[in-house]
Design an enzyme around this catalytic site. Structure first.
Site, PDB file in Angstrom:
ATOM      1  N   SER A 121       0.894  -1.794   0.464  1.00  0.00           N
ATOM      2  CA  SER A 121      -0.453   0.037   0.021  1.00  0.00           C
ATOM      3  C   SER A 121       0.590   1.525   0.112  1.00  0.00           C
ATOM      4  O   SER A 121       0.685   2.960  -0.008  1.00  0.00           O
ATOM      5  CB  SER A 121      -0.756   0.052   1.155  1.00  0.00           C
ATOM      6  OG  SER A 121      -0.007  -0.365   2.057  1.00  0.00           O
ATOM      7  N   HIS A 142      -3.286  -3.514  -6.234  1.00  0.00           N
ATOM      8  CA  HIS A 142      -3.633  -3.227  -4.586  1.00  0.00           C
ATOM      9  C   HIS A 142      -4.711  -3.437  -4.828  1.00  0.00           C
ATOM     10  O   HIS A 142      -5.268  -2.491  -4.915  1.00  0.00           O
ATOM     11  CB  HIS A 142      -3.259  -1.756  -4.146  1.00  0.00           C
ATOM     12  CG  HIS A 142      -2.997  -1.593  -3.168  1.00  0.00           C
ATOM     13  ND1 HIS A 142      -3.802  -0.483  -2.653  1.00  0.00           N
ATOM     14  CD2 HIS A 142      -2.983  -1.964  -1.770  1.00  0.00           C
ATOM     15  CE1 HIS A 142      -3.960  -0.116  -1.513  1.00  0.00           C
ATOM     16  NE2 HIS A 142      -3.997  -1.214  -0.917  1.00  0.00           N
ATOM     17  N   GLU A 154      -6.472  -2.071  -7.484  1.00  0.00           N
ATOM     18  CA  GLU A 154      -5.354  -0.061  -7.850  1.00  0.00           C
ATOM     19  C   GLU A 154      -4.263  -1.174  -8.939  1.00  0.00           C
ATOM     20  O   GLU A 154      -3.817  -1.458  -7.776  1.00  0.00           O
ATOM     21  CB  GLU A 154      -5.113   0.433  -6.965  1.00  0.00           C
ATOM     22  CG  GLU A 154      -6.034   1.709  -6.174  1.00  0.00           C
ATOM     23  CD  GLU A 154      -5.324   2.378  -5.191  1.00  0.00           C
ATOM     24  OE1 GLU A 154      -6.056   3.575  -4.931  1.00  0.00           O
ATOM     25  OE2 GLU A 154      -3.946   2.268  -4.808  1.00  0.00           O
ATOM     26  N   ASN A 193      -5.241   5.679  -1.276  1.00  0.00           N
ATOM     27  CA  ASN A 193      -4.796   6.385   0.142  1.00  0.00           C
ATOM     28  C   ASN A 193      -4.339   7.127   0.129  1.00  0.00           C
ATOM     29  O   ASN A 193      -4.422   8.037   2.002  1.00  0.00           O
ATOM     30  CB  ASN A 193      -3.736   4.681   1.196  1.00  0.00           C
ATOM     31  CG  ASN A 193      -4.155   2.777   1.160  1.00  0.00           C
ATOM     32  OD1 ASN A 193      -5.068   3.768   2.026  1.00  0.00           O
ATOM     33  ND2 ASN A 193      -2.848   2.640   1.231  1.00  0.00           N
TER      34      ASN A 193
END
Ligand code: 3HC
Length: 287
Positions: A121, A142, A154, A193
């Site tokens: 991440s 991800h 992702e 994130n």
């Protein structure tokens, strides 16, 4: 390139879920590897529990559950785990040195055609790719927690990732019935994130400044923004340690404005990490 065999490195919170999705939905032949038998046993138990839930809701049959389990092989041996694989999905703990060492080792044992993806991440995909001799075959993949239920992956392009690698990963994601977004540049936090972590950090700030109770902060965001759970509860799910680690990467690699709140740091120092330690903002020992 057609992917037939997938190896997942790590049987933890993310690894077990990724292995399950690959075997259950993608119908891939999966190998799940971890460094100790107890971690593998725990991963298989979590997969079994999750599959049982789908069975009890009538979403899959008992036979499908058993077929899924039969498609998942486990091993402690890294060489054995990767030497036949077409795609490796790395989901080891979020520690840059550990991930680089893993990529370096895997690169030696995997076939020439194989792609190595990371579920990181926050670690730079370009940096992980540089630990191998095949940077064009390294990308980010991800997943979101819990991978069994969350629709998004992702896909991250490192500085040297080839278009063919991205296309192959997109096809795998499609077979897993996931939606994808392409992160065209390898940047800290990717998309989700970079937006989520500052939001969680601000929730901690509101609590520390005693602006509202934790229940009201969570209620406000749940009902005001239609999040499935409030930010402090989500933080407990993700873990204060993971959240802090991502915040620090954003701060150091992107901009000082992402600096983690002292309250978040103190949660980590006190081992109030959330669900995984039984206590975070909420008490999880009774649930
Ligand atoms: N496998 C199978 N079933 C599962 C499961 C799993 N792994 N986890 C939960 N379930 C089940 C629950 O047990 C529950 O079953 P029940 O109805 O029989 O009790 C059912 O799924 C539904 O769960 P809930 O009723 O709690 O809630 P929802 O149906 O609304 O959705 C959720 C569950 C999708 C997990 C929802 O709570 C959610 O979206 N939460 C937020 C998750 C999130 O934001 N994840 C991203 C975190 S950030 C991240 O991962 C990135 C990282 O880099 C930090």
């Amino acid at each position: 390139m057609e992917i037939k065999k997938i190896t997942v490195l790590g049987a933890g919170l993310m690894g077990h879920g990724i292995a399950q999705v690959a075997a259950q939905i993608g119908k891939y032949d999966v190998t799940m590897r971890d460094i100790e038998q107890r971690f593998i046993d725990n991963g298989i138990n979590m997969i079994r529990t999750s599959l049982q839930k789908f069975v009890s809701k009538g979403q899959i049959t008992e036979t499908e559950m058993n077929e899924t389990l039969a498609r998942i092989h486990t091993t402690l041996d890294l060489k054995q785990a990767v030497s036949n694989a077409d795609l490796i999905i790395e989901a080891v703990p979020e520690n840059i040195e550990l991930k680089k060492t893993t990529f370096r080792e895997v690169d030696v044992y995997v076939p020439k055609h194989a792609i190595i993806a990371s579920n990181t991440s926050s670690v730079s995909i370009t940096e992980l790719a540089s630990a191998t001799k095949r940077p064009e075959k390294v990308a980010g993949m991800h997943f979101f927690n819990p991978p069994q239920l969350m629709k998004l992956i992702e896909i991250i392009k490192g500085a040297k990732t080839s278009d063919e690698t991205i296309q192959t990963i997109q096809e795998v994601a499609q077979k897993m019935e996931k939606e994808t977004v392409l992160v065209k540049k390898d940047t800290p936090g990717f998309i989700v994130n970079r937006i989520l972590i500052p939001a969680l950090n601000e929730a901690v700030a509101l609590l520390w400044e005693d602006i509202a109770t934790k229940e009201d902060i969570d209620k406000a965001i749940k009902l005001g923004l239609n999040w499935p759970m409030g930010p402090l509860m989500l933080l407990d799910y993700i873990g204060a340690d993971t959240t802090l680690a991502i915040a620090e990467v954003l701060q150091h690699e992107l901009d000082e404005k992402f600096h983690p709140h002292p309250g978040l740091k103190q949660m980590v120092k006190a081992n109030l990490l959330g669900r995984k330690t039984g206590k975070g903002f909420y008490d999880w020992t009774q649930k």
